[in-house]
Design an enzyme around this catalytic site. Structure first.
Site, PDB file in Angstrom:
ATOM      1  N   TYR A 439       0.830  -1.216   0.000  1.00 30.65           N
ATOM      2  CA  TYR A 439       0.000   0.000   0.000  1.00 30.65           C
ATOM      3  C   TYR A 439       0.859   1.259   0.000  1.00 30.65           C
ATOM      4  O   TYR A 439       2.032   1.220   0.235  1.00 30.65           O
ATOM      5  CB  TYR A 439      -1.066   0.002   1.102  1.00 30.65           C
ATOM      6  CG  TYR A 439      -0.663  -0.114   2.566  1.00 30.65           C
ATOM      7  CD1 TYR A 439       0.599   0.189   3.045  1.00 30.65           C
ATOM      8  CD2 TYR A 439      -1.622  -0.507   3.504  1.00 30.65           C
ATOM      9  CE1 TYR A 439       0.911   0.104   4.404  1.00 30.65           C
ATOM     10  CE2 TYR A 439      -1.322  -0.596   4.855  1.00 30.65           C
ATOM     11  CZ  TYR A 439      -0.052  -0.281   5.292  1.00 30.65           C
ATOM     12  OH  TYR A 439       0.250  -0.369   6.622  1.00 30.65           O
ATOM     13  N   GLU A 440       0.193   2.351  -0.348  1.00 31.88           N
ATOM     14  CA  GLU A 440       0.881   3.650  -0.522  1.00 31.88           C
ATOM     15  C   GLU A 440       1.929   3.557  -1.643  1.00 31.88           C
ATOM     16  O   GLU A 440       2.981   4.193  -1.586  1.00 31.88           O
ATOM     17  CB  GLU A 440       1.502   4.074   0.817  1.00 31.88           C
ATOM     18  CG  GLU A 440       1.726   5.565   1.006  1.00 31.88           C
ATOM     19  CD  GLU A 440       0.534   6.437   0.686  1.00 31.88           C
ATOM     20  OE1 GLU A 440      -0.549   6.204   1.257  1.00 31.88           O
ATOM     21  OE2 GLU A 440       0.694   7.340  -0.154  1.00 31.88           O
ATOM     22  N   GLY A 441       1.629   2.741  -2.639  1.00 31.24           N
ATOM     23  CA  GLY A 441       2.541   2.548  -3.784  1.00 31.24           C
ATOM     24  C   GLY A 441       3.434   1.353  -3.560  1.00 31.24           C
ATOM     25  O   GLY A 441       4.238   1.322  -2.629  1.00 31.24           O
ATOM     26  N   GLN A 446       7.464   2.611  -6.257  1.00 29.55           N
ATOM     27  CA  GLN A 446       8.491   3.456  -5.595  1.00 29.55           C
ATOM     28  C   GLN A 446       9.743   3.522  -6.457  1.00 29.55           C
ATOM     29  O   GLN A 446      10.373   4.568  -6.603  1.00 29.55           O
ATOM     30  CB  GLN A 446       8.876   2.892  -4.217  1.00 29.55           C
ATOM     31  CG  GLN A 446       7.744   2.711  -3.233  1.00 29.55           C
ATOM     32  CD  GLN A 446       6.988   3.987  -2.963  1.00 29.55           C
ATOM     33  OE1 GLN A 446       7.570   5.064  -2.884  1.00 29.55           O
ATOM     34  NE2 GLN A 446       5.673   3.879  -2.839  1.00 29.55           N
TER      35      GLN A 446
END
Ligand code: FAD
Length: 594
Positions: A439-441, A446
């Site tokens: 999650y969050e990329g 990234q």
């Protein structure tokens, strides 16, 4: 039992990074290392006494979906009320709206304790803080007045609604529609995987939702950001009618069971009332403004869980008696000993400890750069710190969370068969850690961000400057101590490998990004291991100089650094080789043959 590693954190903040420099910056004159220590001490007590004891309850009982809404474990409700009462929800938020404006470096240090003791709980204030920042930075004055005081006080929580079934990493595919309706919009669509998208901890939830205004351009350029409260707010500030947003299910998942992961439908009836934040079609841009803080916060989750897993593995290894290590001293000869004395168990524990130390140091260094960028009045220093911080965020997020998965798995290995049995709790850390690199990329995203936006866009200027700074800093280490000299040359070797790998990337990139994306993740890992190695080497030197001040603590620091230099830093050589020569094996591979 979890013990907040305050000494370790203080060492990084005060000795390695000299956080006292923050008090020289406009807006941070009240900051001091002593103030940070007292905040950390309070956070440690809260983490150890309130959050840690309910971590397994969250795991076993989890959040529960009902047609009337999501029900949280009672213990989470009590803990949340205490969290709010103690003012922890206000730590990071701006003082203009009732927060304490704590710098990111202190916030990051405190959040480690929440994440170690209870990741599922930590996600609620984390997402609320992200939503607060969205409104603080991009909202109108009226939106700030309406939402911020009650979110910052913890009376209401917040969510970030990006993901849809067809739009995960590819946010340009978002379909949720927003139709103008006088002073507001009406939203229609479905969001999935929304953390704390529904719960009964607070009477209202402020959803920050990405949606497409009718007629907006396709792709990422046509996405806008909206505030959609779960319960509408009357003119006098009291809660009114429920909005047209409903949680239709929560996910059954590998870990973080105490954190409800919700499917939310917007607009089953007349459309969920939403208020545009900032200008139309700039929603993704606004999200990216907050991305640094959110990705840093998820990055710390990687080493926070590693720290927790390490503490438990160490305790187990000190108590589990099994066999007699080769070469055991004559005093214990003939007796069975704790497994902590077996060389391979020592290796596993040192791997966990040294990676955790390195990842913590890197995350706090990155957070410090963001603080300097936000507060300094010197334009050159601001640009340098902003560029450095932005360069480091994907590295911290990707490297720390990927290693967190490996280290929490090692924690199980240290326990042997008992690690695989839920009763010991070691498995929960791995199960909880597994989401952090998604999650969050994801790590792939990234790594693309690191290469595309941070390394290639400025033709390598930011990374080359970082490499030069690390090298200059390492070169000036002068020591008569053999292990420091060995550590210095291992770190310099890794920096040299990173420089060569970067030069190769920059050479190849003009031929097309697909040439470098194939090795983007190994490159990110190379950056993490090398940057972590630089900071660990600096820590080693400090520990050598200060050995007499606290012999046991600094001896432990030195032993960890020595291990990192001889077992972890050499991984940089292998990764650099993959970066230099691994592209074509991926680029030319045919998925239909896999
Ligand atoms: C427990 C949990 C909580 C979550 N909380 C939230 C939340 O609060 N709010 C929210 O909006 N979302 C949330 N999410 C969603 C999360 O952010 C996404 O799952 C994540 O961004 C990945 O998207 P995806 O699942 O669609 O995977 P996909 O995008 O389908 O990716 C699948 C794989 O393909 C790779 N991939 C995809 N595109 C590329 C590319 N361009 N380059 C290289 N590799 C690529 C990925 O790295 C991954 O390995 C949550 C998810 C979970 C499971």
């Amino acid at each position: 039992m979890y013990r907040a590693p305050l000494k370790e954190i203080r060492f990084v903040l005060h000795e390695l990074l000299d956080d006292s420099q923050l008090s020289q910056l406009p807006g941070l004159s009240e900051y001091s290392p002593e103030l940070a220590d007292s905040v950390l001490a309070g956070a440690a007590t809260f983490a150890e006494e309130i959050l840690e004891p309910i971590n397994r309850i969250g795991d076993r009982q989890g959040a529960r979906w009902t047609s009337g809404g999501v029900i949280m474990p009672t213990e989470f409700k009590t803990a949340y009320a205490k969290f709010v009462e103690a003012g922890w929800s206000q730590l990071r938020a701006s003082a203009d709206h009732g927060g304490h404006s704590a710098p990111a470096v202190l916030g990051t240090a405190v959040e480690e304790l929440w994440a170690s003791s209870n990741l599922a709980f930590k996600l609620c204030p984390m997402l609320t803080q992200a939503a607060i920042e969205a409104v603080e930075r991009c909202g109108s004055e009226e939106q700030k007045r309406t939402y911020l005081p009650r979110m910052i006080s913890g009376e209401w929580t917040g969510t970030m609604n990006l993901t849809e079934p067809q739009a995960g990493s590819d946010l340009g595919a978002i379909r949720t529609r927003a139709i103008s309706d006088g002073a507001h919009y009406r939203l229609f669509g479905q969001k999935i995987f929304i953390t704390y998208g529904d719960h009964d901890l607070t009477p209202n939830i402020v959803h920050l939702v990405l949606a497409r205004i009718e007629g907006a351009p396709p792709g990422t350029k046509g996405i806008s950001l909206f505030i959609v409260p779960k319960v509408l707010i009357n003119g006098d500030g009291t809660l009114g009618a429920p909005n047209d947003v409903r949680c239709i299910s929560i996910e059954h998942k590998l870990g973080i069971h105490g954190s409800p992961t919700c499917t939310l439908t917007y607009g089953d009836r007349a459309g969920a009332i939403g208020y545009l934040v900032g200008e139309p079609n700039r929603g993704l841009e606004y999200m990216f403004i907050m991305m640094n803080a959110a990705r840093l916060s998820v990055g710390l989750e990687g080493y926070a869980l590693s720290e927790r897993a390490y503490q438990q593995a160490l305790e187990f290894a000190r108590n589990r008696i099994q066999g007699r290590p080769a070469g055991a001293s004559s005093a214990v000869d003939g007796k069975r000993m704790p497994i902590a004395y077996h060389p391979d168990v020592k290796r596993m524990l040192l791997t966990m400890k040294s990676y955790t130390d390195a990842a913590r140091a890197l995350a706090l260094y990155g957070a410090l750069q963001l603080d300097i960028a936000e507060h300094t009045s010197d334009e050159t220093a601001r640009t340098a710190a902003q560029t450095r911080g932005e360069l480091l965020v994907p590295i911290i997020k990707g490297w720390s969370t990927e290693s967190g998965v490996q280290l929490t798995s090692l924690g199980i290995q240290v326990h042997g068969g008992m690690g695989y049995i839920e009763e010991t709790g070691a498995a929960q850390f791995l199960r909880d850690a597994r989401i952090t690199s998604i999650y969050e990329g994801t790590t792939g995203i990234q790594a693309n961000d690191l290469l595309g936006r941070k390394v290639l866009r400025d033709n390598g200027a930011a990374i080359v400057a970082f490499i030069a700074d690390m090298e200059a800093d390492l070169e000036q280490i002068v020591s008569t101590d053999v292990s420091i000299c060995e550590n210095k040359s291992a770190a310099l070797e890794a920096v040299g490998q990173l420089r060569n790998a970067t030069a190769t990337l920059l050479e190849r990139a003009p031929a097309g990004h697909e040439r470098v994306q194939a090795i983007a993740v190994p490159y990110l890992m190379l950056c993490g291991i090398t940057a972590g190695g630089w900071l660990v080497t600096r820590a080693h030197v400090l520990a050598w100089r200060k050995a007499d001040a606290d012999p046991e603590f600094y001896a432990a620091k030195r032993q960890t650094a020595r291990f990192y230099a001889s077992h972890i830093l050499p991984e940089a050589l292998a990764l650099a080789r993959v970066v230099v020569s691994g592209t074509d094996a991926v680029r030319e591979a045919d998925p239909s043959l896999m």
